[in-house]
Design a protein around this motif. Structure first.
Motif, PDB file in Angstrom:
ATOM      1  N   ASP A  35       0.742  -1.135   0.032  1.00  0.00           N
ATOM      2  CA  ASP A  35      -0.073   0.136   0.057  1.00  0.00           C
ATOM      3  C   ASP A  35       0.957   1.213   0.075  1.00  0.00           C
ATOM      4  N   GLU A  38       0.524   3.964   3.006  1.00  0.00           N
ATOM      5  CA  GLU A  38       0.885   3.360   4.166  1.00  0.00           C
ATOM      6  C   GLU A  38       2.541   3.452   4.113  1.00  0.00           C
ATOM      7  N   ARG A  41       3.506   6.852   4.819  1.00  0.00           N
ATOM      8  CA  ARG A  41       3.337   7.207   6.522  1.00  0.00           C
ATOM      9  C   ARG A  41       4.646   6.498   7.258  1.00  0.00           C
ATOM     10  N   LYS A  42       5.128   5.727   6.875  1.00  0.00           N
ATOM     11  CA  LYS A  42       6.189   5.085   7.562  1.00  0.00           C
ATOM     12  C   LYS A  42       7.543   5.429   7.018  1.00  0.00           C
TER      13      LYS A  42
END
Length: 477
Positions: A35, A38, A41-42
């Motif tokens: 994703d 996602e 965001r990491k």
């Protein structure tokens, strides 16, 4: 204007093709779909911090701060699991590095992807990281956590990776820990550092899915240690030579009193290697290849083309077919090189015999050499015990010293039909070189060769010792 339009059209084709392949490629061969949001965001650094770092680098002022932006943007300032900075050698990968840079900047952010032709590693260390540290010291908890969690990815060949690692080591010398661990996107010809830490020997283009998978794996991949080795060459003063970028002249080095054979006036230069140092015929071939490629840049079309040209060039240099009438001492290294080593926990130098057939001496730190080969070999315990060797590792404080004979022997070694000529394992190495009938020799360090003047009356000394600091490497599982 037409040229600019063609470049824009080319970039558009690359991006479109990447998106198409990405849409069908992620599900192939059982690879799970990652994703994108996602993943971002990491790894995405809070905007005010990455902007501040870039501003610090551009202005060469580490005291730049944007705390006011932090207060206005609190809801978006969560520190990611593994904030990342990517360095790209835009000239690597058969000139495909620039395409990779574009994809990375679009995927992550322009502030977290640096072109090494624009932002040098020391500028990032001196200004970008220092900016984070200054903000953290002022009470910015986001800056403190980002600095502690930061991971670095280098997209380039072994030389590029070593360049970045060398600058990160300065953090240890300045007591600015932790040193961010480094992962690799392999864009070079040999990519032996990349192979050693399981990042592979090449990188497929222009798959965005591969980029996402690489970054995703780098988030949680474990950290390993890597030895680095200091090299100091001391020679009679007066000769000038063109040094590769990995070496620099130094006035701080004082040679030891036991270096008999040096004149009163000397000059020294030094550098650091992570993979290997060598002297002899292999370095001569590498020097000729680099000179040929620099004179004809169009030959640099990628790893495969480089290897073909390199192999063809080596056949013309007398390594395979040395004329029988050649003076024997112009072939082997025995008559011009004296080799000394120090073993672990030993302060005395021990002279080691150089086999008469050896035409290249290689001091190796990694398992991988010359594009993934293992010339030292996977030696059996009985043989290790007989020779007084131990199993080789990249963080064991030892170098493996082996010899290559004529080109045919080197060829069989490189296809791993046989092992190289084992000479020694050492915690420190000294080579004394005196020319005799030789006017010049050739040396190389991690693929960076140079032509070394040699003298009939005076010696040149090469001292190799383990650096006090190890590098932290992200190791792909």
């Amino acid at each position: 204007m037409a040229s600019s339009a063609m470049i824009d059209e080319s970039k558009t084709r690359i991006t479109s093709r990447s998106s198409l392949i990405d849409s069908i490629g992620c599900g192939l061969n059982g690879v799970s779909v990652i994703d994108e949001e996602e993943l971002k965001r990491k790894i995405l650094i809070p905007k005010y911090l990455r902007v501040a770092m870039c501003e610090a680098i551009q202005t060469k002022n580490p005291n730049v701060g944007f705390q006011e932006n932090a207060a206005a943007d609190d809801d978006k300032n969560e520190v990611p699991e593994a904030p990342m900075v990517v360095f790209v050698n835009s000239k690597s990968g058969g000139r495909k590095g620039s395409a990779l840079q574009q994809i990375l900047q679009e995927f992550i952010s322009k502030e977290q992807v640096f072109d090494l032709s624009v932002v040098k590693p020391h500028e990032f260390v001196h200004y970008g990281l220092a900016c984070l540290e200054n903000l953290a010291s002022c009470g910015d908890l986001n800056a403190k956590e980002t600095r502690e969690k930061l991971r670095i990815i280098v997209a380039g060949g072994d030389g590029t990776v070593g360049w970045v690692l060398g600058n990160l080591t300065e953090l240890l010398k300045q007591n600015r820990e932790p040193v961010p661990p480094t992962g690799i996107i392999p864009l070079g010809t040999g990519n032996d550092l990349s192979r050693t830490f399981n990042w592979g020997g090449s990188f497929p283009f222009p798959w965005k899915s591969t980029i996402k998978r690489t970054l995703n794996e780098a988030i949680t991949a474990p950290i390993s240690r890597l030895d680095s080795w200091n090299v100091v060459v001391t020679m009679p003063a007066g000769d000038t030579l063109e040094l590769p970028h990995c070496l620099r002249y130094t006035e701080d080095y004082t040679h030891s009193q036991d270096m008999d054979g040096l004149p009163e006036k000397t000059s020294s230069f030094e550098g650091v290697f992570y993979n290997y140092f060598s002297v002899g015929m292999d370095a001569q071939v590498a020097y000729g290849f680099h000179s040929l490629r620099n004179q004809n840049p169009y030959l640099a079309q990628g790893p495969v083309a480089n290897k073909i040209i390199y192999s063809s060039y080596s056949c013309t240099q007398g390594w395979f077919c040395t004329p029988c009438m050649s003076t024997p001492n112009l072939r082997g290294l025995k008559n011009i090189v004296r080799l000394y080593i120090k073993k672990v926990n030993c302060s005395d130098w021990e002279q080691v015999r150089v086999p008469s057939s050896v035409r290249s001496i290689v001091c190796l730190n990694l398992h991988n050499y010359g594009g993934g080969r293992n010339p030292w070999g996977n030696l059996k315990p009985q043989y290790l015990e007989k020779r007084g060797f131990v199993e080789a590792h990249a963080d064991d404080g030892l170098l493996e010293i082996f010899g290559l004979k004529e080109g045919w022997h080197a060829s069989f070694v490189m296809v791993e039909l046989i092992s190289a000529k084992h000479i020694a394992q050492a915690a420190a190495i000294r080579m004394e070189v005196r020319g005799g009938d030789w006017k010049k020799g050739y040396m190389q360090m991690d693929g960076e060769p140079w032509k070394q003047p040699m003298h009939k009356e005076y010696s040149t000394f090469v001292d190799i010792a383990r650096a006090p600091f190890q590098s932290r490497m992200i190791t792909r599982e």
